[in-house]
Scaffold this motif. Structure first.
Motif, PDB file in Angstrom:
ATOM      1  N   GLU A 138       0.897  -1.295  -0.118  1.00 34.06           N
ATOM      2  CA  GLU A 138      -0.202  -0.020  -0.029  1.00 34.06           C
ATOM      3  C   GLU A 138       0.647   1.332  -0.125  1.00 34.06           C
ATOM      4  OE1 GLU A 138      -3.706   1.972   2.543  1.00 34.06           O
ATOM      5  OE2 GLU A 138      -2.197   0.887   3.479  1.00 34.06           O
ATOM      6  N   TRP A 329     -10.049  -7.020   4.059  1.00 37.36           N
ATOM      7  CA  TRP A 329      -8.763  -6.441   4.968  1.00 37.36           C
ATOM      8  C   TRP A 329      -9.495  -6.954   6.472  1.00 37.36           C
ATOM      9  CZ3 TRP A 329      -6.437  -1.194   4.877  1.00 37.36           C
ATOM     10  CH2 TRP A 329      -5.593  -0.958   3.672  1.00 37.36           C
ATOM     11  N   HIS A 334      -5.269  -7.776  12.519  1.00 43.24           N
ATOM     12  CA  HIS A 334      -4.190  -6.567  13.005  1.00 43.24           C
ATOM     13  C   HIS A 334      -4.536  -6.257  14.371  1.00 43.24           C
ATOM     14  CE1 HIS A 334      -3.749  -2.261  13.927  1.00 43.24           C
ATOM     15  NE2 HIS A 334      -2.713  -2.421  13.388  1.00 43.24           N
ATOM     16  N   PHE A 398      -2.251  -7.622   7.752  1.00 43.57           N
ATOM     17  CA  PHE A 398      -1.280  -6.669   7.823  1.00 43.57           C
ATOM     18  C   PHE A 398      -1.008  -6.363   9.306  1.00 43.57           C
ATOM     19  CE2 PHE A 398      -5.803  -5.435   7.172  1.00 43.57           C
ATOM     20  CZ  PHE A 398      -6.115  -4.494   8.379  1.00 43.57           C
ATOM     21  N   ASN A 401      -1.156  -0.276   8.264  1.00 44.00           N
ATOM     22  CA  ASN A 401      -1.751   0.401   6.913  1.00 44.00           C
ATOM     23  C   ASN A 401      -2.057   1.886   7.362  1.00 44.00           C
ATOM     24  OD1 ASN A 401      -4.227   0.542   8.289  1.00 44.00           O
ATOM     25  ND2 ASN A 401      -5.122  -1.473   7.424  1.00 44.00           N
ATOM     26  N   HIS A 402      -2.577   2.501   6.300  1.00 42.00           N
ATOM     27  CA  HIS A 402      -2.724   4.091   6.463  1.00 42.00           C
ATOM     28  C   HIS A 402      -3.700   4.599   7.597  1.00 42.00           C
ATOM     29  CE1 HIS A 402      -6.477   3.015   4.329  1.00 42.00           C
ATOM     30  NE2 HIS A 402      -7.009   4.159   4.778  1.00 42.00           N
ATOM     31  N   LEU A 440      -0.153  -7.714   3.349  1.00 37.82           N
ATOM     32  CA  LEU A 440      -0.304  -6.455   3.035  1.00 37.82           C
ATOM     33  C   LEU A 440       0.865  -5.693   3.844  1.00 37.82           C
ATOM     34  CD1 LEU A 440      -2.924  -4.076   2.239  1.00 37.82           C
ATOM     35  CD2 LEU A 440      -1.275  -3.310   3.786  1.00 37.82           C
ATOM     36  N   PHE A 442       2.778  -1.931   4.507  1.00 31.35           N
ATOM     37  CA  PHE A 442       2.487  -0.594   4.432  1.00 31.35           C
ATOM     38  C   PHE A 442       3.928  -0.192   4.013  1.00 31.35           C
ATOM     39  CE2 PHE A 442       1.541   3.794   6.489  1.00 31.35           C
ATOM     40  CZ  PHE A 442       0.868   4.309   5.531  1.00 31.35           C
TER      41      PHE A 442
END
Length: 616
Positions: A138, A329, A334, A398, A401-402, A440, A442
């Motif tokens: 990402e 997601w 997470h 993940f 992430n953002h 994923l 980041f």
């Protein structure tokens, strides 16, 4: 002149709560379309437009417009690609085309007539890659120095082992800098990142390197600056449901559905993106539209192309993953890993603080933690749906992430939050990258970045800029995401320094080691796990001790993948486990000697071991 596309008519006898039937025609109904005879067809849905509505094209006299009974205007004009145009509402207000393909300047100014095509693809036969091969990266295009700057990074990402580059939203948005989730013109690529030609070159280059490109799209709301739809199409929004961003979008209406369906198809065909990630679909008031969107997209894309549709959905609607969507997601994964690494229990982490090791085992075994159970923070609500029958690849796992970094008060990354537990973080990375769930990464993780990822905007309206500051302050005063030191002021989202501080690719003394670590893990995944991944199913996952889990998967060729992780700070002894067989091959150990210890029913602190036993 005006005309009514017959497929867009609303049945006045239908219940407003019934979603309209799918529209199968792929001919665009929104925007300015350059026709084969050299004219341009302008289409706009403006059911509540004022009588003074007119189309203004640079160099031509204004063209009065009158919507028909269903709100459509449709007119052809002899004007070429490159012409600037806008819609005049009255003597004081002009607005851009809500389906503008390109803006002349900012989102408040004229749109530009843009012909489709115009690019000679170097890899026209590229059909993408199977989802099982996905390793997602990402990235924010602006921080990567635009489309051209990101293009230069692609060879290094391919060498790292990335197979899918996922762009944060690029729909045009007010100002010079933004996360992208405040977009107001979903069809127009943000010109601050470069030209449409540069965007296509980026995607073409990725395809030449064997990489897919996905795009993050936002269909649950529009941003607060530059969205003029309510001025001439107030029916686009509901008056009975409010969201955090204002009135909910009304997906009961076929025109609204078609607007976003065309948008999805546009990115996948005009720019040849390989998939879409749909942001926060739990905020869509009519979630039954989502399967229809997937059907529309897949029915208009050749079956030979690997097109991937991924959702973010706090409701854990596993049924969507059986209705045309490849994956979701996995926020549950997470949250429990974050709690185990940092000990944080504020906000939604409170829901993962009771028996977190069992929750991690459940995540590894069946994907979501919450599959219909109540949460600690909302015991009256049952969150999620059962995931039975779904493959591990239906979940994107993940560590950052953002959202999970940037929605903290100070945007701290895990290396900062778990700075006293680097070995545990390395073990968690190994767990993430070697499970059959889709990993994923980041931007910046791969080089051990400690740069924050902060929330940034560039609103020129001082009232709006202050409202954003106040909103962030209220959020963190309640400790929702991250604790705010009393002596440290929040970064101002509207300051340019907040944006520049978020640049993630900053070398540190450990950057090379982190890069080599990610590269080694992804090589193991690519060569030993991915070829067996299609058809894989979980066998079991269980708690072995405090912060210690074991998990097993049966791969498509009959091999058994086993993973053991100790995310605690104490060695685990006398584990109740079946010792690895003599034929098991060590794929990876994050701590030297961990595999030998495992044979003695022990697992050192802060380590992960991954084994593969070939089918007999």
């Amino acid at each position: 002149m005006s005309a009514t596309p017959p497929s867009a008519t609303i049945d006045s006898a239908a219940s407003p709560d019934q979603l309209p039937a799918p529209l199968n025609d792929a001919t665009p109904m929104f925007g300015a379309q350059v026709m084969s005879d050299g004219t341009t067809c302008f289409r706009l849905w403006a059911p509540s437009a004022p009588p003074s509505l007119a189309l203004e094209i640079e160099g031509l006299a204004p063209i009065p417009l009158r919507p028909d009974a269903t709100g459509w205007i449709h007119t052809r004009v002899d004007c070429p690609p490159g012409a600037r145009y806008q819609y005049r509402l009255d003597t004081q207000r002009t607005v851009p085309d809500p389906a503008s393909r390109r803006q002349a300047d900012d989102v408040h100014g004229p749109s530009i007539v843009t012909a489709s095509g115009g690019y000679a693809w170097s890899h026209p036969d590229w059909n993408g890659r199977p989802w099982e091969e996905a390793v997602v990266y990402e990235v924010h295009v602006g921080l990567a120095d635009g489309y051209a700057g990101l293009q230069q990074r692609l060879p290094a990402l391919a060498a790292l082992g990335v197979t899918v580059v996922q762009l944060m939203p690029i729909a045009d948005v007010s100002g010079q800098r933004n996360w992208g989730y405040d977009g107001v013109l979903p069809f127009a690529p943000n010109p601050r990142y470069g030209t449409p030609l540069q965007l296509k070159t980026l995607i073409d280059t990725a395809h030449g390197l064997g990489m897919s490109i996905m795009l993050d799209v936002v269909y649950n709301h529009f941003g607060p600056d530059g969205n003029y739809l309510a001025l001439y199409a107030r029916e686009f929004f509901r008056d009975d449901i409010q969201t955090p961003w204002g009135p909910a979008i009304d997906f009961r209406r076929p025109q609204v559905c078609r607007y976003f369906e065309e948008n999805a198809l546009y990115w996948l065909t005009e720019y040849r993106f390989d998939g879409l990630r749909l942001d926060a679909v739990h905020a869509i008031a009519n979630p039954e539209w989502l399967p229809r969107l997937a059907h529309y997209v897949r029915s208009h894309i050749p079956a030979s192309r690997h097109i991937h549709l991924v959702v973010e959905n706090d409701d854990n609607r596993a049924s969507l993953l059986r209705q045309g969507y490849d994956a979701q997601w996995n926020d549950d994964g997470h949250h429990v890993l974050h709690h185990l690494l940092t000990g944080e229990t504020h906000g939604y982490y409170a829901d993962y603080a009771t028996e977190p090791t069992a929750m991690l085992a459940r995540c590894l075994n069946t994907g979501f933690v919450y599959q219909g159970q109540p949460t600690l923070r909302d015991p009256a609500r049952r969150r999620g749906e059962p995931t039975s029958g779904l493959p591990p690849t239906a979940f994107v796992l993940f560590l950052q992430n953002h959202d999970q970094v940037g929605n903290r008060a100070f945007g701290e990354r895990l290396l900062t939050l778990a700075n006293k537990r680097p070995a545990a973080l390395r073990a968690a990375v190994a767990l993430q990258l070697l499970t059959p769930q889709i990993p994923l990464i980041f931007m910046g993780e791969e080089c051990g970045s400690v740069a924050p990822f902060l929330y940034f905007t560039d609103y020129r309206d001082p009232t709006l800029a202050q409202a954003v500051r106040d909103g962030r302050r209220r959020e963190f005063d309640f400790g929702i995401r991250g604790q705010q030191p009393a002596s440290q002021p929040l970064p101002d989202p509207n300051e340019a320094a907040t944006y520049t501080a978020s640049y993630p690719w900053v070398d540190t003394p450990d950057s090379t080691q982190w890069h080599e670590y990610y590269q080694a893990l992804l090589a193991v995944r690519q060569h030993m796990i991915v070829p067996r991944l299609a058809g894989t199913h979980a066998e079991a996952a269980y708690v072995l001790g405090s912060s210690v889990v074991g998990a097993h998967w049966r791969m498509s060729d009959g091999a058994r993948l086993s993973l053991y992780a100790n995310l605690g700070d104490q060695d685990a002894d006398s584990l109740q486990l079946e010792p690895p067989s003599d034929t098991a091959v060590l794929l990876f150990q994050s701590v030297a000697g961990a595999c030998d210890a495992l044979a003695r029913a022990c697992l050192p602190a802060a380590c992960t071991v991954c084994l593969l036993e070939e089918a007999q």
